[in-house]
Design a protein around this motif. Structure first.
Motif, short mmCIF file in Angstrom:
data_model
loop_
_atom_site.label_atom_id
_atom_site.label_comp_id
_atom_site.label_asym_id
_atom_site.label_seq_id
_atom_site.Cartn_x
_atom_site.Cartn_y
_atom_site.Cartn_z
N ASP A 32 1.16 -8.50 2.93
CA ASP A 32 0.76 -7.09 3.00
C ASP A 32 1.84 -6.19 3.57
O ASP A 32 1.59 -5.01 3.85
CB ASP A 32 -0.52 -6.94 3.82
N GLU A 33 3.07 -6.72 3.74
CA GLU A 33 4.17 -5.92 4.27
C GLU A 33 4.62 -4.93 3.19
O GLU A 33 5.03 -5.34 2.10
CB GLU A 33 5.34 -6.80 4.69
N PRO A 34 4.58 -3.61 3.47
CA PRO A 34 4.90 -2.65 2.42
C PRO A 34 6.34 -2.15 2.47
O PRO A 34 6.99 -2.16 3.51
CB PRO A 34 3.95 -1.48 2.73
N VAL A 35 6.82 -1.72 1.34
CA VAL A 35 8.02 -0.89 1.24
C VAL A 35 7.57 0.41 0.60
O VAL A 35 6.94 0.39 -0.47
CB VAL A 35 9.12 -1.58 0.41
N ARG A 36 7.86 1.52 1.25
CA ARG A 36 7.34 2.82 0.82
C ARG A 36 8.44 3.60 0.11
O ARG A 36 9.58 3.66 0.60
CB ARG A 36 6.82 3.59 2.02
N ILE A 37 8.10 4.20 -0.99
CA ILE A 37 9.08 4.97 -1.78
C ILE A 37 8.67 6.43 -1.78
O ILE A 37 7.54 6.79 -2.13
CB ILE A 37 9.18 4.41 -3.21
N ARG A 38 9.62 7.27 -1.37
CA ARG A 38 9.42 8.71 -1.34
C ARG A 38 10.53 9.36 -2.15
O ARG A 38 11.57 8.75 -2.39
CB ARG A 38 9.43 9.25 0.10
N MET A 39 10.33 10.63 -2.52
CA MET A 39 11.31 11.31 -3.36
C MET A 39 11.36 12.79 -3.00
O MET A 39 10.34 13.41 -2.68
CB MET A 39 10.91 11.14 -4.82
N SER A 40 12.58 13.34 -3.03
CA SER A 40 12.77 14.79 -2.90
C SER A 40 13.50 15.27 -4.14
O SER A 40 13.72 14.50 -5.08
CB SER A 40 13.59 15.11 -1.63
N ALA A 41 13.91 16.52 -4.13
CA ALA A 41 14.63 17.05 -5.28
C ALA A 41 15.95 16.33 -5.51
O ALA A 41 16.42 16.21 -6.64
CB ALA A 41 14.87 18.54 -5.10
N ALA A 42 16.55 15.84 -4.43
CA ALA A 42 17.89 15.26 -4.54
C ALA A 42 17.96 13.77 -4.28
O ALA A 42 18.92 13.12 -4.70
CB ALA A 42 18.85 15.97 -3.57
N TRP A 43 16.97 13.21 -3.58
CA TRP A 43 17.08 11.83 -3.10
C TRP A 43 15.84 11.02 -3.42
O TRP A 43 14.72 11.54 -3.47
CB TRP A 43 17.27 11.81 -1.58
#
Length: 228
Positions: free
Chosen positions: A194-205
């Motif tokens: 259940d160990e997560p890796v979280r993915i986020r996004m902005s306009a550039a990254w």
């Protein structure tokens, strides 16, 4: 002006591990130490994969933004008194390339199991050994999108490259149940399911967050600068 970096005793092992991994990926690595608004300091480094890596620790830095040699800071912290300021060495401001990502403006896209990231790194390492050269993995492998996630409504999609996967594991940001850094050669089952890796996004990254640090890849590789 006085230059110093201090890391709280409770976070010293995390800071030195970050620096050690940075040097392992690039023996000429530089680190940028930046004071954050929440009172922590952020350690930043280029990983050699054209991906930024960062970890926040408790401490202080003067002035508020210092660039120095990663090996020198590692040695200074290792030989100093935990929690006490150390001299970070010569200023290497000219060695830092590009601006840091903004601290706001990131949208959560999705979480993926850390085990899946380890499996991707392991498969990528095998391909790199078979198809790489003395100069390292082939560019085509590094630039390959190996993980694609979308928001529940499908409005936003983020594609993570092998560069980010290698950087995340190479910096030791995923660890097993005993706190040992998991590498691309580790058994994925060593990580909690259940160990997560979280993915986020902005306009550039695109930002990939694991429990012990984050990596940032540019959404557009031809984007030269981003607003602080």
């Amino acid at each position: 002006m006085e230059r110093h970096v201090a890391v709280a005793a409770s976070d010293l092992s995390n800071a030195t591990a970050f620096l050690a991994h940075a040097v392992r990926l690039d023996d000429a690595a530089v680190v940028r130490v930046v004071a954050r608004a929440d009172g922590l300091i952020a350690l930043w480094t280029h990983t050699g994969f054209e991906v930024l890596a960062t970890r926040a620790v408790s401490g202080s830095v003067a002035p508020r933004d210092v660039v120095c040699d990663a090996s020198a800071l590692h040695a200074a912290l290792g030989s100093g008194i935990p929690g006490e300021p150390v001299d970070p060495g010569f200023s290497l401001d000219s060695a830092w390339r590009g601006a840091l990502p903004a601290t706001v403006g990131f949208r959560h896209i999705d979480d993926v199991p850390a085990r899946s990231v380890i499996a991707l790194a392991r498969d990528g390492a095998r391909v790199a050994r078979d198809e790489g050269s003395a100069h390292g993995p082939a560019t085509g492998l590094l630039d390959q999108d190996v993980l694609e996630v979308s928001t529940d409504d499908g409005a936003f999609t983020a594609a993570v490259t092998m560069r980010s996967v290698f950087a995340l594991t190479g910096m030791g940001f995923i660890r097993d149940a005993n706190g040992r850094a998991v590498t691309e050669t580790s058994d994925a089952d060593a990580v909690a399911p259940d160990e997560p890796v979280r993915i986020r996004m902005s306009a550039a990254w695109i930002r990939v967050d694991a429990r012990y640090g984050s990596v940032y890849q540019r959404r557009h590789r031809d984007l030269a600068v981003t607003v602080l």
